[in-house]
Design a protein around this motif. Structure first.
Motif, PDB file in Angstrom:
ATOM      1  N   ASP A  37      -2.517  13.996  13.541  1.00  0.00           N
ATOM      2  CA  ASP A  37      -1.884  12.713  13.826  1.00  0.00           C
ATOM      3  C   ASP A  37      -2.838  11.614  13.377  1.00  0.00           C
ATOM      4  OD1 ASP A  37       0.413  13.817  15.033  1.00  0.00           O
ATOM      5  OD2 ASP A  37      -0.665  14.060  16.932  1.00  0.00           O
ATOM      6  N   ALA A  38      -2.284  10.530  12.839  1.00  0.00           N
ATOM      7  CA  ALA A  38      -3.138   9.482  12.298  1.00  0.00           C
ATOM      8  C   ALA A  38      -2.471   8.118  12.432  1.00  0.00           C
ATOM      9  CB  ALA A  38      -3.448   9.762  10.826  1.00  0.00           C
ATOM     10  N   ASN A  95      -0.777   2.593  -2.815  1.00  0.00           N
ATOM     11  CA  ASN A  95      -0.251   3.561  -1.837  1.00  0.00           C
ATOM     12  C   ASN A  95      -1.378   4.330  -1.177  1.00  0.00           C
ATOM     13  OD1 ASN A  95      -1.064   5.195  -3.942  1.00  0.00           O
ATOM     14  ND2 ASN A  95       0.741   6.530  -3.856  1.00  0.00           N
ATOM     15  N   ARG A  96      -2.526   3.706  -1.081  1.00  0.00           N
ATOM     16  CA  ARG A  96      -3.668   4.365  -0.440  1.00  0.00           C
ATOM     17  C   ARG A  96      -4.334   3.406   0.533  1.00  0.00           C
ATOM     18  NH1 ARG A  96      -5.427   3.265  -5.764  1.00  0.00           N
ATOM     19  NH2 ARG A  96      -7.253   1.889  -5.854  1.00  0.00           N
ATOM     20  N   GLY A  97      -5.135   3.997   1.430  1.00  0.00           N
ATOM     21  CA  GLY A  97      -5.817   3.183   2.422  1.00  0.00           C
ATOM     22  C   GLY A  97      -6.731   4.039   3.271  1.00  0.00           C
ATOM     23  N   LYS A  98      -6.866   3.653   4.534  1.00  0.00           N
ATOM     24  CA  LYS A  98      -7.748   4.384   5.452  1.00  0.00           C
ATOM     25  C   LYS A  98      -6.999   4.608   6.764  1.00  0.00           C
ATOM     26  CE  LYS A  98     -12.105   3.244   5.604  1.00  0.00           C
ATOM     27  NZ  LYS A  98     -13.367   2.508   5.908  1.00  0.00           N
ATOM     28  N   VAL A  99      -7.186   5.787   7.342  1.00  0.00           N
ATOM     29  CA  VAL A  99      -6.541   6.112   8.617  1.00  0.00           C
ATOM     30  C   VAL A  99      -7.596   6.524   9.630  1.00  0.00           C
ATOM     31  CG1 VAL A  99      -4.344   6.816   7.601  1.00  0.00           C
ATOM     32  CG2 VAL A  99      -6.172   8.515   7.904  1.00  0.00           C
ATOM     33  N   HIS A 137      -0.748   8.547  -1.032  1.00  0.00           N
ATOM     34  CA  HIS A 137       0.676   8.859  -0.901  1.00  0.00           C
ATOM     35  C   HIS A 137       1.299   8.162   0.309  1.00  0.00           C
ATOM     36  CE1 HIS A 137      -0.259  11.819  -3.937  1.00  0.00           C
ATOM     37  NE2 HIS A 137       1.012  12.160  -4.044  1.00  0.00           N
ATOM     38  N   LEU A 138       0.842   6.939   0.607  1.00  0.00           N
ATOM     39  CA  LEU A 138       1.442   6.174   1.694  1.00  0.00           C
ATOM     40  C   LEU A 138       2.849   5.723   1.304  1.00  0.00           C
ATOM     41  CD1 LEU A 138      -1.579   3.911   2.702  1.00  0.00           C
ATOM     42  CD2 LEU A 138      -0.521   5.673   4.136  1.00  0.00           C
ATOM     43  N   PRO A 139       3.762   5.618   2.276  1.00  0.00           N
ATOM     44  CA  PRO A 139       5.087   5.065   1.978  1.00  0.00           C
ATOM     45  C   PRO A 139       4.957   3.639   1.455  1.00  0.00           C
ATOM     46  CG  PRO A 139       5.036   6.088   4.160  1.00  0.00           C
ATOM     47  CD  PRO A 139       3.623   6.027   3.686  1.00  0.00           C
ATOM     48  N   ARG A 140       5.881   3.252   0.602  1.00  0.00           N
ATOM     49  CA  ARG A 140       5.812   1.925  -0.003  1.00  0.00           C
ATOM     50  C   ARG A 140       5.798   0.827   1.043  1.00  0.00           C
ATOM     51  NH1 ARG A 140       8.436   0.194  -5.404  1.00  0.00           N
ATOM     52  NH2 ARG A 140       8.251   2.437  -5.632  1.00  0.00           N
ATOM     53  N   ALA A 141       6.562   1.033   2.120  1.00  0.00           N
ATOM     54  CA  ALA A 141       6.678  -0.014   3.144  1.00  0.00           C
ATOM     55  C   ALA A 141       5.636   0.119   4.251  1.00  0.00           C
ATOM     56  CB  ALA A 141       8.085   0.020   3.743  1.00  0.00           C
ATOM     57  N   ALA A 142       4.671   1.005   4.090  1.00  0.00           N
ATOM     58  CA  ALA A 142       3.677   1.230   5.144  1.00  0.00           C
ATOM     59  C   ALA A 142       2.857  -0.030   5.407  1.00  0.00           C
ATOM     60  CB  ALA A 142       2.754   2.381   4.762  1.00  0.00           C
ATOM     61  N   GLY A 202      -1.239  -0.067  11.245  1.00  0.00           N
ATOM     62  CA  GLY A 202      -0.731   0.266  12.570  1.00  0.00           C
ATOM     63  C   GLY A 202       0.309   1.369  12.543  1.00  0.00           C
ATOM     64  N   LEU A 203       0.793   1.729  11.347  1.00  0.00           N
ATOM     65  CA  LEU A 203       1.800   2.785  11.238  1.00  0.00           C
ATOM     66  C   LEU A 203       1.211   4.114  11.691  1.00  0.00           C
ATOM     67  CD1 LEU A 203       4.618   3.717  10.162  1.00  0.00           C
ATOM     68  CD2 LEU A 203       3.471   4.160   7.969  1.00  0.00           C
TER      69      LEU A 203
END
Length: 317
Positions: free
Chosen positions: A41-42, A52-56, A68-73, A76-77
């Motif tokens: 879980d993240a 489409n990338r970032g940090k969790v 591979h993040l969703p386009r609308a991410a 806080g998601l």
């Protein structure tokens, strides 16, 4: 027939791929590590603008880079990620784990073929791999290969007294063994002797291709200076990386293994180690060692011992 076998050690899990009694490959896991293929879980804590990338942040508190993040991410998601590469320690820094955002049902991957549990490997099987990784070298007739970890790549050098062409060809089996024994991946550079003749370079390329036929990778042809670059999937720290960044930790776990395998008659197990290792021997490891052996464990130090050379004996008192 080849078969992966697991030895559940104290402080680490060891995996070896056997063909009969012959060791083909090895890998190592430490408790609490994020492993490739595991799902967590993240929560998305940051996202690169327009990417489409970032940090969790994972449920266990660890951070990971994600793609591979969703386009609308948005930040806080919440969702799930699959680890694609474990964190890797380097000198002065820690490279965060890499992960992929996943949607819907997802299956947990093991990161290795199905492995059969085993009480203990036969004497010498794990030791041969461990000491080779510890020294970063594998000898062959006429020379040896020397392996070193750098921030950019793992480098394999070849040393010996044979003529350059013969030395390069003789080193190929040892190189193939090191790549798989040490669980290497990422960028790997091989510094062969300089071979002026194109035919000689081609012969080495063909020998290397044959030796690595079943090992997934991409590889350049040898250049005029004898250099070959290999790129292979990197899922976590190799044995060489672990020795480069946590030699005392590797040696402390090895010392516990030596003690666990010691035979004899008596109620006391005496483990003697280099002083630098004593602080690395966690109380829970010593307690587990006592449970597994059914003996009282006594730890002594001897500065004359090498980190890699613990000794253990069974005593009456």
């Amino acid at each position: 027939m080849t078969e992966w076998v697991t030895e559940q050690g104290i402080g680490e899990t060891r995996e070896v791929l056997f063909e009969g009694d012959h060791v083909l490959a090895a890998r190592l896991r430490w408790p609490g590590e994020l492993t490739a293929g595991s799902i967590h879980d993240a929560k998305l804590t940051s996202k690169a603008s327009g990417k489409n990338r970032g940090k969790v942040t994972l449920s266990g508190g660890q951070e990971a880079l994600v793609d591979h993040l969703p386009r609308a991410a948005t930040e806080g998601l919440s969702g799930k990620v699959r680890i694609t590469r474990s964190p890797i320690a380097e000198r002065g820094r820690l490279k965060l784990a890499q992960a992929r955002w996943i949607n819907g049902d997802a299956t947990q991957e093991t990161g290795a073929p199905t492995s059969k549990p085993m009480r203990a490997f036969d004497t010498g099987q794990w030791e041969e791999v461990w000491h080779a990784a510890s020294s970063g070298s594998i000898a062959f007739s006429g020379g040896e290969i020397l392996c070193a970890v750098t921030p950019g790549m793992t480098v394999i050098d070849i040393d010996g007294d044979l003529p350059p062409r013969e030395l390069a060809l003789a080193a190929v089996p040892a190189i193939a063994k090191a790549l798989i024994w040490f669980d290497l991946g990422g960028n790997i550079g091989i510094d062969f002797p300089t071979l002026e003749a194109k035919a000689d370079r081609r012969a080495v390329d063909e020998a290397l291709a044959k030796a690595l036929l079943e090992w997934p990778h991409e590889r350049t042809a040898m250049n005029g200076f004898g250099f070959v670059q290999i790129v292979a999937r990197l899922e976590g720290p190799s044995l060489l990386h672990r020795f480069a960044t946590s030699r005392t930790g590797m040696c402390a776990r090895y010392a516990v293994r030596v003690a666990e395998r010691t035979e004899g008659t008596g109620p006391v197990l005496l483990l003697t180690v280099h002083p630098a290792l004593k602080a690395k021997l966690k109380p829970e490891w010593v307690e587990e060692l006592s449970k597994r052996t059914g003996r009282q464990v006594r730890i002594e130090t001897n500065p004359a011992l090498a980190l890699e050379a613990p000794s253990a004996q069974i005593m009456q008192a």
